[in-house]
Design an enzyme around this catalytic site. Sequence first.
Site, PDB file in Angstrom:
ATOM      1  N   HIS A 261     -95.910  -3.951  45.647  1.00 29.85           N
ATOM      2  CA  HIS A 261     -94.517  -3.591  45.353  1.00 29.85           C
ATOM      3  C   HIS A 261     -93.557  -4.361  46.268  1.00 29.85           C
ATOM      4  O   HIS A 261     -92.626  -5.030  45.808  1.00 29.85           O
ATOM      5  CB  HIS A 261     -94.345  -2.078  45.527  1.00 29.85           C
ATOM      6  N   GLU A 262     -93.808  -4.266  47.566  1.00 33.25           N
ATOM      7  CA  GLU A 262     -92.904  -4.939  48.519  1.00 33.25           C
ATOM      8  C   GLU A 262     -92.987  -6.453  48.360  1.00 33.25           C
ATOM      9  O   GLU A 262     -91.987  -7.155  48.527  1.00 33.25           O
ATOM     10  CB  GLU A 262     -93.206  -4.511  49.954  1.00 33.25           C
ATOM     11  N   HIS A 265     -90.552  -7.446  45.787  1.00 36.72           N
ATOM     12  CA  HIS A 265     -89.190  -7.541  46.333  1.00 36.72           C
ATOM     13  C   HIS A 265     -89.021  -8.867  47.093  1.00 36.72           C
ATOM     14  O   HIS A 265     -88.017  -9.555  46.961  1.00 36.72           O
ATOM     15  CB  HIS A 265     -88.919  -6.398  47.313  1.00 36.72           C
ATOM     16  N   GLU A 293     -85.494  -3.794  41.996  1.00 34.05           N
ATOM     17  CA  GLU A 293     -86.576  -2.863  41.701  1.00 34.05           C
ATOM     18  C   GLU A 293     -87.364  -3.321  40.463  1.00 34.05           C
ATOM     19  O   GLU A 293     -88.557  -3.055  40.355  1.00 34.05           O
ATOM     20  CB  GLU A 293     -85.959  -1.474  41.507  1.00 34.05           C
TER      21      GLU A 293
HETATM   22 CO    CO Z   1     -88.743  -0.870  45.866  1.00 35.50          CO
END
Ligand code: CO
Length: 499
Positions: A261-262, A265, A293
């Site tokens: 997830h990170e 980003h 997101e």
């Molecule tokens: Co996030």
Amino acid sequence: MHKETARLIELDREHSLVVHIGAILGWDQETYMPPKAIEERASQLALLEGLAHQKAVNPEIGELLSALETKNDLSDDEKAYVRVVRRDYDRETKLPESFVTEYAKAASISQATWAEAKRNNDFKAFESHLARMVELNRRRAAYLNPKAKPYDVLLDLYEPGSTQESIAAVFSKMKAYLVDILGKIRSRPQIEDRCEGLRVSPKTQELISGYCMKALHYERDRGRLDVSAHPFTTTLGADDVRITTRYIEDYFPSSLFSTIHESGHALYEMGIDPNPEFRGTKLAEAVSMAVHESQSRLWENIVGRSHAFWERNFSALSALLGEEGDSLDLAGFVKSVNRVSPSLIRTEADEVTYGLHVIARFELESALFDGSLSVGDMPAAWQTKYRDLLGVEAPDDRQGCLQDVHWSMGAFGYFPSYALGNLYGAQFWATLKKEVPDIEARVAEGDTLSVLKWLRANVHVHGSRYTPGELIEKVTGKPLDPVWFERYLREKYSRIYGF
Ligand code: CO
């Protein structure tokens, strides 16, 4: 380029240097700083924030903007740049200094009180602070745009161009299909989580995280992976985008998927480059929270939890897990990490129920700001929402309306971004699949670079050149439509659950 633009860039870059220095201190505070250093660190950060604020409200910026706004020969990038600088300048200058100080103080006390109230499961202790943050945000909204509805002004801070009405329209469609899909899943035999209870040391989990970052083409020479209480991504410069994760010994998928997830980003931040002349400026910043997101969730859920991705990568994971992973096979692992189950806590929710957690918060915030819900009635209203939307009941407020930090900091209007991210991500993915029809086969062969290259060229590179609404239309040919997420979910979960 006009000389006023060049000067604006100079001032903007100085401001962003100060912000990045603050980010280094913030990153250190969350990762390596010894606990007793907190007081000195708070003073250091406050000093830098003051400095950044001074630079942001420099009247010269206002003069340059006014001069540029009268010209009719700006390039497209200059026009976009003037728009984003104007937006931020107005935000910084419309709030009186005394209000900013009052707000910061109240927010910090409110946050500390919330943490204590959550520990003690004592909503009453937090109630007056929540009321104060609502009131301060009404005032903040009135300063920023006295003509608009306060909640609309707040939503626009996180997702430029959005309003309560526009989000409600999208969410009402999403709510209908999420409830329907969840009902279908609940009617099928439930999946057992075969990762639960496997003991995997932090050392091994770190190796797994490193493996995943490499598989996603995260550039380790432009960032780092460290450990913090809550995973985050932070940009310390165009070539320094760091991520963190956390290791839970008896549940290794937690670190694995938060790392992916990170990384999503970070890949976005690393790929922003609208125009070399505007490097290090606001034009080279992410367009919105929701688009940010969309990138993390696209990598985490659409790619990272797909059968295709693990077809290629499961044997490496298995080797890293060693004997502890002997009981796991590819199909069992992929099923486990896509298990759907209504729960109380937003941050632990699966892809299907996640949106319902966000809708609950959006509806409660809307009611708080239109006056139909009083702060004191929040705990009961929360319970009703969760019963209606998810069919679960929190045994206490700690797992109910006290679970998230956002409201204590006054971040009303932030939650919708999380769910909008899923919608943007699915719509981008649908377009990617149309343009690169064999994308899933490529991912199954280990070629995630095709995904990254497409996102880089279509989404990342632009930075803030377009508004979120313009970007989604430019990339996908259509305005944001929740139907793409619906199709994605129905296709995936009918396969997994057999409905
Ligand atoms: Co996030």
